[in-house]
Scaffold this active site. Sequence first.
Site, PDB file in Angstrom:
ATOM      1  N   ASP A  36     -20.232  19.563  10.886  1.00  0.00           N
ATOM      2  CA  ASP A  36     -20.865  18.243  11.649  1.00  0.00           C
ATOM      3  C   ASP A  36     -19.956  17.062  11.194  1.00  0.00           C
ATOM      4  OD1 ASP A  36     -21.630  17.896   8.907  1.00  0.00           O
ATOM      5  OD2 ASP A  36     -24.025  17.298   9.588  1.00  0.00           O
ATOM      6  N   GLY A  37     -18.916  17.293  10.032  1.00  0.00           N
ATOM      7  CA  GLY A  37     -17.996  16.100   9.705  1.00  0.00           C
ATOM      8  C   GLY A  37     -18.360  15.439   8.272  1.00  0.00           C
ATOM      9  N   ARG A 105      -5.665  -5.199   3.354  1.00  0.00           N
ATOM     10  CA  ARG A 105      -4.995  -6.174   4.372  1.00  0.00           C
ATOM     11  C   ARG A 105      -5.994  -6.912   5.445  1.00  0.00           C
ATOM     12  NH1 ARG A 105      -0.306  -2.728   6.764  1.00  0.00           N
ATOM     13  NH2 ARG A 105      -1.738  -1.106   6.197  1.00  0.00           N
ATOM     14  N   GLN A 106      -7.255  -6.436   5.178  1.00  0.00           N
ATOM     15  CA  GLN A 106      -8.267  -7.034   5.904  1.00  0.00           C
ATOM     16  C   GLN A 106      -9.245  -8.061   4.860  1.00  0.00           C
ATOM     17  OE1 GLN A 106     -10.620  -4.670   8.725  1.00  0.00           O
ATOM     18  NE2 GLN A 106      -9.147  -3.189   8.724  1.00  0.00           N
ATOM     19  N   HIS A 139      -2.538  -6.092  -2.159  1.00  0.00           N
ATOM     20  CA  HIS A 139      -2.078  -7.055  -1.183  1.00  0.00           C
ATOM     21  C   HIS A 139      -2.376  -8.358  -1.545  1.00  0.00           C
ATOM     22  CE1 HIS A 139      -0.344  -8.393   2.636  1.00  0.00           C
ATOM     23  NE2 HIS A 139      -1.356  -8.934   2.896  1.00  0.00           N
ATOM     24  N   ASP A 178       8.349 -11.688   3.398  1.00  0.00           N
ATOM     25  CA  ASP A 178       7.709 -12.801   3.878  1.00  0.00           C
ATOM     26  C   ASP A 178       7.171 -13.739   2.936  1.00  0.00           C
ATOM     27  OD1 ASP A 178       5.408 -11.695   2.716  1.00  0.00           O
ATOM     28  OD2 ASP A 178       5.014 -10.219   4.539  1.00  0.00           O
ATOM     29  N   LYS A 203       8.176 -14.566   8.201  1.00  0.00           N
ATOM     30  CA  LYS A 203       7.585 -13.431   9.323  1.00  0.00           C
ATOM     31  C   LYS A 203       6.262 -14.028  10.026  1.00  0.00           C
ATOM     32  CE  LYS A 203       5.194  -9.498   7.967  1.00  0.00           C
ATOM     33  NZ  LYS A 203       5.084  -8.437   7.201  1.00  0.00           N
ATOM     34  N   ARG A 205       3.624 -12.018  12.434  1.00  0.00           N
ATOM     35  CA  ARG A 205       2.962 -11.016  13.187  1.00  0.00           C
ATOM     36  C   ARG A 205       2.005 -11.339  14.150  1.00  0.00           C
ATOM     37  NH1 ARG A 205       2.889  -5.236  11.637  1.00  0.00           N
ATOM     38  NH2 ARG A 205       3.426  -5.889   9.610  1.00  0.00           N
TER      39      ARG A 205
HETATM   40  C1  R5P Z   1       2.214  -7.478   4.994  1.00  0.00           C
HETATM   41  O1  R5P Z   1       1.829  -8.734   4.706  1.00  0.00           O
HETATM   42  C2  R5P Z   1       2.470  -6.425   4.192  1.00  0.00           C
HETATM   43  O2  R5P Z   1       2.804  -6.913   2.700  1.00  0.00           O
HETATM   44  C3  R5P Z   1       3.504  -5.413   4.220  1.00  0.00           C
HETATM   45  O3  R5P Z   1       4.841  -6.221   4.725  1.00  0.00           O
HETATM   46  C4  R5P Z   1       3.116  -4.752   5.737  1.00  0.00           C
HETATM   47  O4  R5P Z   1       1.751  -4.275   5.703  1.00  0.00           O
HETATM   48  C5  R5P Z   1       4.200  -4.022   6.212  1.00  0.00           C
HETATM   49  O5  R5P Z   1       3.655  -3.136   7.284  1.00  0.00           O
HETATM   50  P1  R5P Z   1       4.588  -2.572   8.427  1.00  0.00           P
HETATM   51  O6  R5P Z   1       5.298  -1.629   7.660  1.00  0.00           O
HETATM   52  O7  R5P Z   1       3.858  -1.888   9.554  1.00  0.00           O
HETATM   53  O8  R5P Z   1       5.367  -3.556   9.031  1.00  0.00           O
END
Ligand code: R5P
Length: 300
Positions: A36-37, A105-106, A139, A178, A203, A205
């Site tokens: 069932d997972g 990253r969240q 991160h 970045d 950078k 995004r």
């Molecule tokens: C973002 O701030 C992280 O430090 C990485 O640069 C990022 O997660 C890299 O993601 P991707 O390879 O998808 O560009």
Amino acid sequence: MKRVVIVGPASQALGIELARVLAIPSIQTEFKTFPDGENYLRLDIADESVIKEVDAIILQSCGPGRGTDATQNVRIFQLIMMIDIVKRLGAARIQVVAPYLAYGRQDKIFRPGECKFAEVILQMLERAGATDLYTVDQHAPEIFNAVNIPVTNVDPMPALADYCQQFDLQKVVVVSPDKGAVERSKAFARHFGENTPVEVFSKERDVKTGEIQMTGSMEVQGSDVIIADDIISTGGTIMAATRELRAMGASTVTAACTHGLFAKGALPRLKEVCDRVVSANTLEGAASEVSVAPQVARFV
Ligand code: R5P
């Protein structure tokens, strides 16, 4: 005090290596997914008393593997199960080593209505019974404030930089993809000499589409560039940076990262545009050439 490494399903090679570096025994796990997972995990022990009053070092990276049995969520559940087992069995100390902690990253509210899930993950590990947490190149280390137990962020940059010394790089420039990665890039550059230049991209995004805009003008003509980043996921960041660096006259581009997720087949695509792609072994994969076991062993 007796110590043991509990080798999580996601970190077989690293777990065994860590136990070897620390010269202590290791315990494996048995795990499966029910029809069932739901997930199942037990320690591969015949006698539960072997954990009593022992310092347990649980090693489990929480990155994605192949298939639905090895997603980040499954890895986190397995980790919580391991913590709960050693707690029930009376371990004196529960040191949790998650070299790659998923959801890192969240760490912020980027758009209204989101969750800082990076903090929630830490809180779940603390609540489950971890007494100490260790991770590698988190991160956003600010999230450590969300818990009351000590958290150690192991720096893999010296080992990654040492590894890159073997390449025949003449005129090294370290590039940060970045602004958030500047300190990491500086730490990396120091290993190539105090005067090694560090250049920084700006950078942007798009938080909805993920599209990357990379801008920056830098002195890289005829240089051997190393881009040092924490995570390579889709490779979009490194691809965009490499395109710009080539246009500015860089001779070679080496991409070095801590956590090589290489989502959606990113590794072969990156190898087409970069001269080298190197990662640490927080996640097991084809580019995981630099072991973090010696660094982790210094702290646990
Ligand atoms: C973002 O701030 C992280 O430090 C990485 O640069 C990022 O997660 C890299 O993601 P991707 O390879 O998808 O560009």
